[in-house]
Design an enzyme around this catalytic site. Structure first.
Site, mmCIF file in Angstrom:
data_model
loop_
_atom_site.group_PDB
_atom_site.id
_atom_site.type_symbol
_atom_site.label_atom_id
_atom_site.label_comp_id
_atom_site.label_asym_id
_atom_site.label_seq_id
_atom_site.Cartn_x
_atom_site.Cartn_y
_atom_site.Cartn_z
ATOM 1 N N SER A 66 5.636 30.621 -43.480
ATOM 2 C CA SER A 66 5.818 31.952 -42.904
ATOM 3 C C SER A 66 5.786 31.988 -41.379
ATOM 4 C CB SER A 66 4.761 32.915 -43.450
ATOM 5 O OG SER A 66 3.486 32.604 -42.933
ATOM 6 N N LYS A 122 -0.749 34.764 -38.666
ATOM 7 C CA LYS A 122 0.419 35.588 -38.312
ATOM 8 C C LYS A 122 0.396 35.905 -36.816
ATOM 9 C CE LYS A 122 1.400 36.056 -42.734
ATOM 10 N NZ LYS A 122 2.484 35.295 -43.359
#
Length: 199
Positions: free
Chosen positions: A61, A105
């Site tokens: 990701s 993230k």
């Protein structure tokens, strides 16, 4: 006093001093042992929990910035005194710290801002966000399809690989409270060929 008694006294005094020296050395040894044990405990428990933690990236990701299997050092001190900044790469616990599952993230939206994703563009308070981190164009807006205003301690986090990232666009993650952000990714330590700061 005879010479014999004088010699005996001297020997007794020397023996007493030697015993005291041995006791002193023994005390010093145990004191050093305790200090080393405390340092070891700090290295094993205090530092990883409160100062610096090794974290392994799992999944794709954050490509192309981070790769699956990258080892990072996450510093856990600065956010006690400052706020996360836009584009910081952070480690957080999406389902609460007790769940032990963490994500890595990037900070996109800050507290109080209104986020909206229209097509391939991210809007912050009505203006397009100039950023170059996305690996691929955004094809899913999720809960940010319509304007989403963040709370006073909420952050909107996204992975750089927008096609596969489970992030704040999804209801199960959503805006992330600061208390769930554990720290900021500081340095990639593995693989050695990619050693250095992460941005």
């Amino acid at each position: 006093m005879s010479d014999f008694e004088s010699v005996k006294e001297t020997e007794e005094r020397a023996e007493t001093e030697e015993k005291e020296n041995r006791r002193s050395k023994l005390k010093g040894f145990f004191l050093e042992l305790i200090i080393y044990a405390l340092i070891l405990v700090a290295c094993v428990t205090v530092i990883p929990n409160y100062v610096l933690q090794r974290t392994i990236v799992s999944g794709h990701s954050m490509e192309d910035t981070l790769q699956d299997g990258d080892n990072l050092l996450v510093e856990k001190v600065s956010y006690h005194f400052t706020q996360p900044k836009r584009f910081d790469i952070v480690m957080f616990y999406p389902y609460g710290k007790e769940a032990k599952e963490y994500y890595v993230k990037r900070v996109i939206g800050l507290p109080g801002e209104t986020i909206q994703i229209k097509g391939e563009d991210i809007y912050i308070n009505g203006s397009i966000l100039e950023e170059h981190y996305g690996k691929d164009p955004i094809d899913y807006s999720g809960i940010a399809e319509h304007p989403l205003t963040l709370g006073e301690d909420e952050y909107f986090l996204m992975g750089d690989n927008r096609e596969v990232s489970l992030d704040s666009r999804y209801e199960e993650v959503g805006p992330v409270h600061k208390k769930l952000i554990s720290g900021r990714a500081l340095i990639r330590i593995w693989p050695f060929s990619e050693f250095g700061s992460v941005e």
